[in-house]
Scaffold this motif. Structure first.
Motif, short mmCIF file in Angstrom:
data_model
loop_
_atom_site.label_atom_id
_atom_site.label_comp_id
_atom_site.label_asym_id
_atom_site.label_seq_id
_atom_site.Cartn_x
_atom_site.Cartn_y
_atom_site.Cartn_z
N ARG A 309 -71.62 50.82 45.76
CA ARG A 309 -73.01 51.81 46.69
C ARG A 309 -73.86 51.83 45.69
NH1 ARG A 309 -72.52 57.66 45.14
NH2 ARG A 309 -71.21 56.73 43.43
N SER A 310 -75.08 51.02 45.77
CA SER A 310 -75.86 51.28 45.16
C SER A 310 -76.67 52.36 45.20
CB SER A 310 -77.59 49.86 45.87
OG SER A 310 -76.89 49.35 45.47
N ILE A 311 -76.97 52.93 43.57
CA ILE A 311 -77.67 53.98 43.34
C ILE A 311 -79.38 53.79 42.45
CG2 ILE A 311 -77.30 56.10 41.90
CD1 ILE A 311 -74.27 55.43 41.83
N THR A 312 -80.22 54.41 42.87
CA THR A 312 -81.25 54.55 42.41
C THR A 312 -81.31 55.83 41.41
OG1 THR A 312 -82.05 53.66 44.20
CG2 THR A 312 -83.54 54.77 42.99
N PHE A 313 -81.87 55.57 40.38
CA PHE A 313 -82.18 56.86 39.17
C PHE A 313 -83.27 56.71 38.70
CE2 PHE A 313 -77.44 55.17 38.73
CZ PHE A 313 -76.55 56.47 38.57
N ASP A 314 -83.64 57.25 39.06
CA ASP A 314 -85.08 58.46 38.39
C ASP A 314 -85.04 58.45 36.78
OD1 ASP A 314 -87.79 59.26 37.96
OD2 ASP A 314 -86.79 61.44 38.17
N ARG A 315 -86.34 57.64 36.75
CA ARG A 315 -85.84 57.51 34.91
C ARG A 315 -87.33 58.11 34.45
NH1 ARG A 315 -86.32 52.87 32.10
NH2 ARG A 315 -84.42 52.66 31.57
N LYS A 316 -87.84 59.14 34.49
CA LYS A 316 -89.47 59.45 33.94
C LYS A 316 -89.28 59.90 32.08
CE LYS A 316 -91.86 60.76 38.45
NZ LYS A 316 -90.44 59.76 39.53
N ASN A 317 -88.09 60.71 32.35
CA ASN A 317 -88.26 61.36 31.07
C ASN A 317 -87.95 59.91 30.17
OD1 ASN A 317 -88.45 63.80 32.32
ND2 ASN A 317 -86.04 64.11 32.59
N THR A 318 -87.03 58.96 30.46
CA THR A 318 -86.45 58.12 30.18
C THR A 318 -87.39 57.45 29.17
OG1 THR A 318 -84.47 57.95 30.34
CG2 THR A 318 -85.17 56.17 29.61
N GLU A 319 -88.58 56.88 30.95
CA GLU A 319 -89.62 56.10 30.26
C GLU A 319 -90.72 56.96 29.12
OE1 GLU A 319 -90.66 55.07 34.35
OE2 GLU A 319 -88.59 53.67 34.70
N THR A 320 -90.80 58.02 29.56
CA THR A 320 -91.96 58.94 28.99
C THR A 320 -91.21 58.39 26.73
OG1 THR A 320 -92.30 60.72 30.22
CG2 THR A 320 -93.46 61.46 27.89
N LEU A 321 -90.34 59.03 27.41
CA LEU A 321 -89.15 59.04 25.46
C LEU A 321 -89.62 57.87 25.06
CD1 LEU A 321 -87.96 60.60 23.52
CD2 LEU A 321 -85.79 59.77 23.92
N LEU A 322 -89.86 56.54 25.41
CA LEU A 322 -89.64 55.26 24.88
C LEU A 322 -91.06 54.87 24.82
CD1 LEU A 322 -87.43 53.20 27.32
CD2 LEU A 322 -86.68 53.72 25.42
N LYS A 323 -92.12 55.17 26.22
CA LYS A 323 -93.47 54.66 25.72
C LYS A 323 -93.90 55.63 24.25
CE LYS A 323 -98.08 55.24 28.25
NZ LYS A 323 -98.20 55.13 29.44
N GLU A 324 -93.94 57.10 24.35
CA GLU A 324 -94.06 57.41 23.75
C GLU A 324 -93.78 57.31 21.50
OE1 GLU A 324 -94.25 62.15 25.76
OE2 GLU A 324 -93.00 61.37 23.99
N THR A 325 -92.30 56.61 22.31
CA THR A 325 -91.79 56.04 20.29
C THR A 325 -91.49 54.44 20.52
OG1 THR A 325 -89.67 56.30 21.96
CG2 THR A 325 -89.77 58.00 19.98
N ASN A 326 -93.15 53.85 21.63
CA ASN A 326 -93.32 52.74 21.07
C ASN A 326 -92.03 51.52 21.69
OD1 ASN A 326 -96.38 53.00 21.81
ND2 ASN A 326 -95.93 53.08 19.01
N THR A 327 -90.93 51.86 22.30
CA THR A 327 -89.42 51.44 21.82
C THR A 327 -89.69 50.54 23.25
OG1 THR A 327 -88.23 52.74 20.78
CG2 THR A 327 -86.96 51.46 22.25
N LYS A 328 -89.37 49.66 23.40
CA LYS A 328 -89.23 48.41 24.76
C LYS A 328 -88.07 49.30 25.65
CE LYS A 328 -90.40 44.02 22.75
NZ LYS A 328 -89.86 42.72 21.67
#
Length: 347
Positions: A309-328
């Motif tokens: 089963r291929s599952i797609t995970f929304d990551r908007k919150n995670t991507e925002t956290l990574l961007k705000e902290t300049n984390t790759k």
């Protein structure tokens, strides 16, 4: 900070402890037995040992089994709690124990957090609280749908419980997908998920070397399905970021934005183990397997719902956290997959 951690002797917990003490925090580890900490101490420099404080207790006991005078000592001392402890079992016969540890144990941790006046609680859940759905959102999933197993169900109920404490604690949830070894070293101290497949292939190689008959073994794994593998150090990065920058009441998916297909994973396994006499076939071809092959596939049956089963995970919150902290963000490629497999061989 002074940080209390449950599940500190587990694979994820051990790596989290290492990260936090290296960042100069003091960690209070809830453990049932001090003997389980020996390996952790061995992997830390001597000068860091003073930052570790042992709190003997048990998730199954009232007030976590912590002695009353110890609870008083902790009151007002703990800045944050990481609740990483869980019982990972897919055995339906253990359903009651799974719920007692994963749901009622979480409630005991939340109540302790209130009693000792901890400010923040970071709950480590799983990305698979979505049941049999194929899309996971960074929101609470309904408890009123079909789950693959009791483990997923217990973690879903625990998430709802955690979020119900928002008026009393600063709570947030981090949901890892399938945790694998360190992306840089390949090191892993776990026997679950990918490592169940690796152990199976390793045993087949030993059998092949012994028999010397050139037999090709077939495993039931869907080639084009993706498996959401996440290196443990990426999960630790998100857990560390959530301590400083995580937003209360938020769910973060510690998932792979570009997960590999099972075919890509298996190519890394074949190369890493230097064994080509094994191939993967679709479950549609299960009736073509020999009786011997069917027996060989039995250990993988527990992962059937995850391998098909291929599952797609929304990551908007995670991507925002990574961007705000300049984390790759995580970028998994064939080289990283091979490094993970080779790390298994070394261990």
């Amino acid at each position: 900070m002074n940080i209390l951690i449950t599940g500190a002797t587990g694979f994820l917990g051990t790596n989290l402890v290492k990260r936090l003490v290296n960042e100069e925090h003091n960690v209070y580890l809830l453990v049932r037995s001090k003997k389980k900490l020996e390996a952790l101490y061995e992997n830390l420099p001597q000068e860091r040992h003073g930052q570790i404080h042992v709190v003997e207790g048990d998730l199954l006991e009232k007030r976590l089994g912590i002695e009353a005078d110890k609870v008083e000592q902790l009151k007002g001392e703990i800045d944050a709690i990481y609740h990483t402890a869980a019982y990972l079992s897919f055995d339906e016969a253990e359903r009651e124990l799974v719920f007692d540890i994963n749901l009622r144990g979480t409630e005991r941790v939340l109540e302790l957090a209130k009693e000792i006046e901890a400010r923040k609680l970071i709950h480590v859940s799983t990305a698979y609280t979505l049941g049999e759905s194929t899309v996971g959102h960074e929101t609470l999933h309904s408890t009123d749908h079909d789950f693959v197993n009791a483990y997923e169900e217990s973690k879903c109920y625990a998430e709802h419980l955690v979020m119900s404490y928002q008026n009393e604690l600063e709570v947030l949830i981090v949901r890892p997908a399938i945790i694998i070894g360190d992306s840089l070293t390949g090191e892993a101290d776990t026997t679950f998920g990918l490592y169940g497949i690796l152990r199976t292939v390793q045993l087949l190689k030993k059998r092949s070397d012994r028999k010397q008959d050139g037999q090709v073994y077939r495993l039931l794994i869907e080639r084009d399905t993706v498996s959401n593998l996440v290196p443990v150090n990426f999960v630790i990065d998100l857990l560390a970021l959530s301590l400083y920058n995580g937003e209360a009441g938020t769910i973060y998916h510690a998932t792979n934005p570009n997960p590999p297909t099972n075919g890509q994973i298996f190519e890394a396994i074949q190369e890493g183990l230097d064994f080509s006499q094994v191939e993967i076939v679709s479950y549609q071809d299960e009736d073509q397997l020999s009786e011997e092959e069917k027996k060989l596939n039995q250990p993988l049956e527990v992962f059937k719902q995850y391998l098909n089963r291929s599952i797609t995970f929304d990551r908007k919150n995670t991507e925002t956290l990574l961007k705000e902290t300049n984390t790759k963000d995580l970028h998994m490629n064939a080289e990283m997959l091979l490094r993970i497999v080779q790390g298994f061989i070394k261990s």
